[in-house]
Write a protein that holds these residues in place. Structure first.
Motif, short mmCIF file in Angstrom:
data_model
loop_
_atom_site.label_atom_id
_atom_site.label_comp_id
_atom_site.label_asym_id
_atom_site.label_seq_id
_atom_site.Cartn_x
_atom_site.Cartn_y
_atom_site.Cartn_z
N ARG A 1 3.64 -7.61 -12.49
CA ARG A 1 2.92 -8.11 -13.66
C ARG A 1 1.93 -9.23 -13.32
NH1 ARG A 1 6.82 -8.83 -17.89
NH2 ARG A 1 6.48 -6.70 -18.56
N PRO A 2 2.26 -10.22 -12.47
CA PRO A 2 1.26 -11.25 -12.14
C PRO A 2 -0.01 -10.67 -11.50
CG PRO A 2 3.44 -11.98 -11.47
CD PRO A 2 3.56 -10.53 -11.87
N ALA A 3 0.15 -9.69 -10.63
CA ALA A 3 -1.02 -9.07 -10.01
C ALA A 3 -1.86 -8.33 -11.05
CB ALA A 3 -0.58 -8.11 -8.91
N TYR A 4 -1.20 -7.67 -11.98
CA TYR A 4 -1.91 -6.97 -13.04
C TYR A 4 -2.71 -7.95 -13.89
CZ TYR A 4 -2.66 -4.14 -17.23
OH TYR A 4 -3.23 -3.49 -18.29
N MET A 5 -2.11 -9.07 -14.23
CA MET A 5 -2.80 -10.07 -15.04
C MET A 5 -3.99 -10.67 -14.29
SD MET A 5 -1.57 -9.89 -17.85
CE MET A 5 -0.25 -9.80 -18.96
N SER B 1 3.74 -7.78 -3.01
CA SER B 1 4.83 -7.49 -2.09
C SER B 1 6.08 -7.25 -2.91
CB SER B 1 5.05 -8.66 -1.13
OG SER B 1 3.93 -8.83 -0.31
N PHE B 2 6.71 -6.12 -2.67
CA PHE B 2 7.95 -5.76 -3.38
C PHE B 2 8.87 -5.15 -2.37
CE2 PHE B 2 10.44 -2.74 -5.98
CZ PHE B 2 11.06 -3.66 -6.81
N ARG B 3 10.06 -5.72 -2.24
CA ARG B 3 11.01 -5.34 -1.20
C ARG B 3 10.33 -5.53 0.15
NH1 ARG B 3 13.91 0.10 -3.33
NH2 ARG B 3 15.02 -0.81 -5.07
N ASP B 4 10.33 -4.50 0.97
CA ASP B 4 9.70 -4.61 2.29
C ASP B 4 8.32 -3.96 2.31
OD1 ASP B 4 10.60 -2.05 1.96
OD2 ASP B 4 11.24 -1.79 4.03
N ARG B 5 7.75 -3.72 1.15
CA ARG B 5 6.47 -3.02 1.05
C ARG B 5 5.41 -3.93 0.45
NH1 ARG B 5 7.49 2.21 2.07
NH2 ARG B 5 9.61 2.91 1.81
N ALA B 6 4.17 -3.63 0.78
CA ALA B 6 3.04 -4.37 0.21
C ALA B 6 1.98 -3.37 -0.22
CB ALA B 6 2.47 -5.34 1.23
N SER B 7 1.28 -3.68 -1.29
CA SER B 7 0.20 -2.82 -1.75
C SER B 7 -0.94 -3.69 -2.27
CB SER B 7 0.68 -1.85 -2.83
OG SER B 7 1.13 -2.57 -3.95
N GLU B 8 -2.13 -3.12 -2.27
CA GLU B 8 -3.30 -3.81 -2.78
C GLU B 8 -3.83 -3.03 -3.98
OE1 GLU B 8 -6.21 -4.20 0.26
OE2 GLU B 8 -5.14 -5.82 1.26
N TRP B 9 -4.24 -3.75 -4.99
CA TRP B 9 -4.80 -3.15 -6.19
C TRP B 9 -6.19 -3.72 -6.39
CZ3 TRP B 9 -2.00 0.47 -8.92
CH2 TRP B 9 -0.66 0.60 -8.55
N HIS B 10 -7.11 -2.87 -6.76
CA HIS B 10 -8.49 -3.27 -7.00
C HIS B 10 -8.80 -3.10 -8.49
CE1 HIS B 10 -9.33 -3.32 -2.66
NE2 HIS B 10 -8.48 -2.32 -2.63
N ARG B 11 -9.91 -3.69 -8.93
CA ARG B 11 -10.29 -3.56 -10.35
C ARG B 11 -10.46 -2.10 -10.75
NH1 ARG B 11 -10.73 -6.90 -14.11
NH2 ARG B 11 -12.48 -5.89 -15.11
N SER B 12 -10.88 -1.26 -9.82
CA SER B 12 -11.05 0.15 -10.15
C SER B 12 -9.71 0.84 -10.43
CB SER B 12 -11.78 0.87 -9.02
OG SER B 12 -11.04 0.78 -7.82
N ASP B 13 -8.61 0.24 -10.01
CA ASP B 13 -7.26 0.78 -10.23
C ASP B 13 -6.63 0.29 -11.53
OD1 ASP B 13 -7.38 1.95 -7.67
OD2 ASP B 13 -6.59 0.13 -6.75
N LEU B 14 -7.38 -0.48 -12.32
CA LEU B 14 -6.80 -1.16 -13.47
C LEU B 14 -6.15 -0.22 -14.46
CD1 LEU B 14 -6.39 -4.00 -14.48
CD2 LEU B 14 -8.55 -3.85 -15.68
N GLU B 15 -6.76 0.91 -14.75
CA GLU B 15 -6.18 1.86 -15.71
C GLU B 15 -4.86 2.43 -15.19
OE1 GLU B 15 -7.36 6.08 -17.73
OE2 GLU B 15 -8.96 4.64 -17.42
#
Length: 87
Positions: free
Chosen positions: A24-28, A40-54
């Protein structure tokens, strides 16, 4: 863009409420105008861009529904409408 749930959560069971706390903080941040959010969640990391907002919003909504169901709360609301009358 399809969401790769295995990349975010792994193949084992996950707690949707804990996932919400992490995501949720990354989404906000993205909603407020930032261009990139790292999660970062558990042992994984992901990146989100503005184009991924939907897609990210859909994921958050799904996790909120799963978390509410896990806690025994209603997961959806329905409105009563009058509709139209034909004379």
């Amino acid at each position: 863009m399809a969401i790769d749930y295995n990349a975010i959560f792994g193949v084992e069971e996950y707690d949707p409420c804990a996932a919400l706390v992490a995501l949720r903080p990354a989404y906000m941040k993205l909603r407020s105008g930032q261009q990139l959010a790292r999660v970062s969640f558990r042992d994984r990391a992901s990146e989100w861009h503005r184009s991924d907002l939907e897609d990210f919003g859909s994921l958050i909504a799904q996790l909120e529904s799963e978390c509410a169901a896990k806690r025994g709360r209603r997961t959806s609301r329905k409105a009563i409408t009058a509709g139209t009358r034909k004379a």
